[in-house]
Write a protein that holds these residues in place. Structure first.
Motif, PDB file in Angstrom:
ATOM      1  N   THR A  69       0.608  -1.122   0.228  1.00 18.25           N
ATOM      2  CA  THR A  69       0.082  -0.055  -0.212  1.00 18.25           C
ATOM      3  C   THR A  69       1.068   1.098   0.314  1.00 18.25           C
ATOM      4  N   PRO A  70       1.490   1.777  -0.986  1.00 15.46           N
ATOM      5  CA  PRO A  70       2.224   3.052  -1.658  1.00 15.46           C
ATOM      6  C   PRO A  70       1.808   3.620  -0.582  1.00 15.46           C
ATOM      7  N   ARG A  71       0.242   4.415  -0.929  1.00 17.17           N
ATOM      8  CA  ARG A  71      -0.180   5.850  -0.116  1.00 17.17           C
ATOM      9  C   ARG A  71      -0.228   6.395   1.190  1.00 17.17           C
ATOM     10  N   ASN A  72      -0.155   4.480   1.599  1.00 18.46           N
ATOM     11  CA  ASN A  72      -0.296   4.646   3.142  1.00 18.46           C
ATOM     12  C   ASN A  72       1.317   4.908   3.562  1.00 18.46           C
ATOM     13  N   THR A  73       2.153   4.388   2.791  1.00 18.37           N
ATOM     14  CA  THR A  73       3.812   4.819   3.026  1.00 18.37           C
ATOM     15  C   THR A  73       4.412   6.026   2.549  1.00 18.37           C
ATOM     16  N   ARG A  74       3.246   6.494   2.321  1.00 18.00           N
ATOM     17  CA  ARG A  74       4.106   8.068   1.513  1.00 18.00           C
ATOM     18  C   ARG A  74       3.431   9.396   2.569  1.00 18.00           C
ATOM     19  N   THR A  75       1.882   8.637   3.533  1.00 21.99           N
ATOM     20  CA  THR A  75       1.147   9.031   4.377  1.00 21.99           C
ATOM     21  C   THR A  75       2.164   9.389   5.671  1.00 21.99           C
ATOM     22  N   PHE A  76       2.759   7.733   5.714  1.00 18.63           N
ATOM     23  CA  PHE A  76       3.343   7.814   7.130  1.00 18.63           C
ATOM     24  C   PHE A  76       4.533   8.419   6.926  1.00 18.63           C
ATOM     25  N   GLU A  77       5.874   8.457   5.731  1.00 24.44           N
ATOM     26  CA  GLU A  77       6.742   9.208   5.487  1.00 24.44           C
ATOM     27  C   GLU A  77       6.240  11.051   5.459  1.00 24.44           C
ATOM     28  N   ASN A  78       5.059  10.895   4.947  1.00 25.37           N
ATOM     29  CA  ASN A  78       5.272  12.611   5.169  1.00 25.37           C
ATOM     30  C   ASN A  78       4.483  12.703   6.530  1.00 25.37           C
ATOM     31  N   LEU A  79       4.164  11.751   7.529  1.00 22.01           N
ATOM     32  CA  LEU A  79       4.345  12.244   9.073  1.00 22.01           C
ATOM     33  C   LEU A  79       5.171  12.105   9.792  1.00 22.01           C
ATOM     34  N   ASP A  80       6.724  12.160   8.972  1.00 21.69           N
ATOM     35  CA  ASP A  80       7.965  12.226   9.860  1.00 21.69           C
ATOM     36  C   ASP A  80       7.946  10.210  10.482  1.00 21.69           C
ATOM     37  N   GLY A  81       7.395   9.613   9.898  1.00 23.03           N
ATOM     38  CA  GLY A  81       7.153   8.179  10.439  1.00 23.03           C
ATOM     39  C   GLY A  81       8.993   7.857  10.713  1.00 23.03           C
ATOM     40  N   LEU A  82       9.815   8.131   9.942  1.00 21.79           N
ATOM     41  CA  LEU A  82      10.711   7.106   9.475  1.00 21.79           C
ATOM     42  C   LEU A  82      12.072   8.123  11.135  1.00 21.79           C
ATOM     43  N   LEU A  83      11.686   9.564  11.285  1.00 21.73           N
ATOM     44  CA  LEU A  83      12.220  10.101  12.366  1.00 21.73           C
ATOM     45  C   LEU A  83      11.472   9.684  13.749  1.00 21.73           C
ATOM     46  N   THR A  84      10.031   8.676  13.526  1.00 25.29           N
ATOM     47  CA  THR A  84       9.649   7.903  14.914  1.00 25.29           C
ATOM     48  C   THR A  84      10.173   7.066  15.219  1.00 25.29           C
ATOM     49  N   ILE A  85      10.000   5.826  14.013  1.00 25.83           N
ATOM     50  CA  ILE A  85      10.940   5.143  13.923  1.00 25.83           C
ATOM     51  C   ILE A  85      12.444   5.187  14.813  1.00 25.83           C
ATOM     52  N   THR A  86      13.186   6.048  14.266  1.00 22.75           N
ATOM     53  CA  THR A  86      14.603   5.755  14.360  1.00 22.75           C
ATOM     54  C   THR A  86      14.705   6.262  15.513  1.00 22.75           C
ATOM     55  N   SER A  87      14.365   7.083  16.346  1.00 25.35           N
ATOM     56  CA  SER A  87      14.306   8.229  17.554  1.00 25.35           C
ATOM     57  C   SER A  87      13.959   7.149  18.538  1.00 25.35           C
ATOM     58  N   LEU A  88      13.397   5.800  17.728  1.00 34.10           N
ATOM     59  CA  LEU A  88      12.795   4.651  18.744  1.00 34.10           C
ATOM     60  C   LEU A  88      14.105   3.897  18.648  1.00 34.10           C
ATOM     61  N   PHE A  89      14.638   3.687  18.244  1.00 35.34           N
ATOM     62  CA  PHE A  89      15.551   2.861  18.021  1.00 35.34           C
ATOM     63  C   PHE A  89      17.326   3.432  18.744  1.00 35.34           C
ATOM     64  N   ARG A  90      17.029   4.549  18.708  1.00 36.60           N
ATOM     65  CA  ARG A  90      18.470   4.858  19.695  1.00 36.60           C
ATOM     66  C   ARG A  90      18.260   5.385  20.843  1.00 36.60           C
ATOM     67  N   ASN A  91      16.509   5.243  21.079  1.00 33.87           N
ATOM     68  CA  ASN A  91      17.000   5.773  22.777  1.00 33.87           C
ATOM     69  C   ASN A  91      17.262   4.334  23.346  1.00 33.87           C
ATOM     70  N   ARG A  92      17.554   5.017  24.071  1.00 38.03           N
ATOM     71  CA  ARG A  92      18.592   3.892  25.236  1.00 38.03           C
ATOM     72  C   ARG A  92      17.180   3.161  25.924  1.00 38.03           C
ATOM     73  N   CYS A  93      16.225   3.814  26.278  1.00 37.21           N
ATOM     74  CA  CYS A  93      15.906   3.055  27.271  1.00 37.21           C
ATOM     75  C   CYS A  93      14.379   1.740  26.249  1.00 37.21           C
ATOM     76  N   THR A  94      15.149   1.884  25.195  1.00 37.31           N
ATOM     77  CA  THR A  94      13.550   1.204  24.493  1.00 37.31           C
ATOM     78  C   THR A  94      14.505  -0.697  24.568  1.00 37.31           C
ATOM     79  N   SER A  95      13.771  -1.463  24.559  1.00 41.77           N
ATOM     80  CA  SER A  95      13.956  -2.318  24.891  1.00 41.77           C
ATOM     81  C   SER A  95      14.452  -3.550  23.708  1.00 41.77           C
ATOM     82  N   ARG A  96      15.449  -4.137  23.967  1.00 42.53           N
ATOM     83  CA  ARG A  96      15.937  -5.569  23.554  1.00 42.53           C
ATOM     84  C   ARG A  96      15.121  -5.989  22.166  1.00 42.53           C
ATOM     85  N   GLU A  97      13.504  -6.913  22.666  1.00 45.12           N
ATOM     86  CA  GLU A  97      12.999  -7.170  22.040  1.00 45.12           C
ATOM     87  C   GLU A  97      11.788  -5.426  21.239  1.00 45.12           C
TER      88      GLU A  97
END
Length: 301
Positions: free
Chosen positions: A171-199
Motif C-alpha cells: 500500500t504505497p499510499r499509506n507509506t507516503r502518509t507514513f513518510e509525510n508524518l515523519d514516521g521514519l524519524l519516529t522509528i529511528t528515534s525509538l531505535f536510538r533511545n537507550r530505554c527501548t527494550s531489546r525486543e
C-alpha cells in the motif's frame, strides 16, 4: 452477522472498560469463527456464532482453515461484503476505539485493551485488505505513531510495529502518509533511545528491512487481466485470493471509486534509502544485508 456486529459496535463505542473488552472479544469471536476450523457446517457455525463474554476455552487450540476453506466459506463472503460499506466496517470501529483508549492514558487494564485492539486491527486488514485505506489518512496513521512513543510499554510498541507493517505492505499510499508524518524519524528515534527494550529494537530492525524492500502495489495475474475491476492488491493468486475477493467488487468501483489500498505513487529502493539516510547513518549496511540475505524469505516485495 449484522446483529453480532451491532452488539459488538455498541460495546466498542462505550467508555466503560468492561464493555470495550466485551466488544473486542465479540469481534475476536467473529473473526475466529471465520478463520478457525470447527468441524461443522457453515449453517451450524452461524447458529452457534453468538459470542458470549466468557473466558477462552483452555482446550487445544483449533487449527486455522486453509485458504481454500476460507474462500469457500459463506460466512467469510458475507463478512467481506459487509466490510465494503461504512456502516459495518470493523476496522473503522476498532481504530476509533483505539483512539479513545490511547486518550485514556496508560494503566495495566487499558494496555491490555490496546493490545487486543491492535491484534484485531491486524486481523481485519488481512481478511479485508481494502480496509488498509484507513491508514492513508493522517489522523489514523498518527495514531499508530503515537503508540510508538516511549510512554507506552514494549508490548504495545512491538504490536504497533507489526500493525504498521500490515498497514503498509503493498500500500504505497499509506507509506507516503507514513513518510509525510515523519514516521521514519519516529522509528529511528525509538531505535536510538537507550530505554527501548531489546525486543522492540529487533522489531524496529525488521521494520527497516521491510521498509527498504522494493514496493509492489500489485502483482499482475491472468485473472486481473480478465477482470480489471479487481483490486491489484488482491491478485497474488488468481485461483485463491482473486476468487476470495471477486465478490467484493461493487458499483463504487464501476463509478471510478478507488478499490485498491495499493494504489498510489511508489518510490524506488534508492529513494527510500535516501529518506532513511537523513535519520540513520548505517542505511547502506542495511541495504547490503537485505540484498545478500533476503530476509522474510523473499515473500515481501
Amino acid at each position: 452477522m449484522e446483529q453480532l456486529l451491532s452488539l459488538a459496535f455498541d460495546n466498542l463505542s462505550s467508555y466503560d472498560g468492561l464493555k470495550i473488552r466485551k466488544g473486542l472479544r465479540q469481534v475476536e469471536g467473529l473473526l475466529a469463527n471465520i478463520c478457525l476450523s470447527r468441524g461443522q457446517s457453515s449453517r451450524d457455525r452461524r447458529a452457534s456464532s453468538v459470542v458470549k463474554d466468557q473466558e477462552m476455552d483452555e482446550h487445544e487450540p483449533l487449527p486455522p482453515k486453509s485458504l481454500d476453506e476460507v474462500t469457500d466459506d459463506p460466512a467469510f463472503c458475507e463478512f467481506f461484503k459487509l466490510q465494503e460499506g461504512f456502516e459495518w466496517n470493523v476496522a473503522m470501529r476498532l481504530v476509533s476505539t483505539l483512539d479513545r483508549l490511547v486518550a485514556r492514558g496508560g494503566d495495566g487494564s487499558n494496555d491490555l485493551l490496546i493490545l487486543s485492539a491492535l491484534d484485531l486491527v491486524q486481523g481485519v486488514m488481512l481478511l479485508h485488505p481494502p480496509s488498509k485505506t484507513l491508514f492513508s489518512r493522517e489522523m489514523h496513521m498518527n495514531l499508530l505513531l503515537d503508540l510508538l512513543e516511549p510512554d507506552f510499554c514494549p508490548a504495545i510498541q512491538s504490536a504497533t510495529i507489526v500493525t504498521l507493517v500490515t498497514a503498509l505492505i503493498d500500500t504505497p499510499r499509506n507509506t507516503r502518509t507514513f513518510e509525510n508524518l515523519d514516521g521514519l524519524l519516529t522509528i529511528t528515534s525509538l531505535f536510538r533511545n537507550r530505554c527501548t527494550s531489546r525486543e522492540v529494537k529487533l522489531k524496529l530492525i525488521e521494520f527497516l528491512y521491510f521498509y527498504l524492500m522494493p514496493e509492489t502495489p500489485s502483482i499482475p495475474s491472468a485473472r486481473a487481466a480478465q477482470d480489471p475491476q479487481l483490486p491489484g492488491l488482491l491478485q497474488r493468486s488468481p485461483s485463491k485470493l482473486a476468487k476470495a475477493f471477486s465478490f467484493g467488487v461493487s458499483k463504487g468501483a464501476e463509478n471510478g471509486r478507488p478499490r485498491s489500498a495499493g494504489e498510489g505513487e511508489t518510490r524506488t529502493q534508492e529513494e527510500k534509502q535516501s529518506l532513511l539516510g537523513r535519520h540513520l547513518s548505517s542505511v547502506q549496511e542495511l541495504v547490503e544485508d537485505l540484498r545478500q540475505n533476503t530476509p522474510f524469505g523473499g515473500v515481501v516485495g
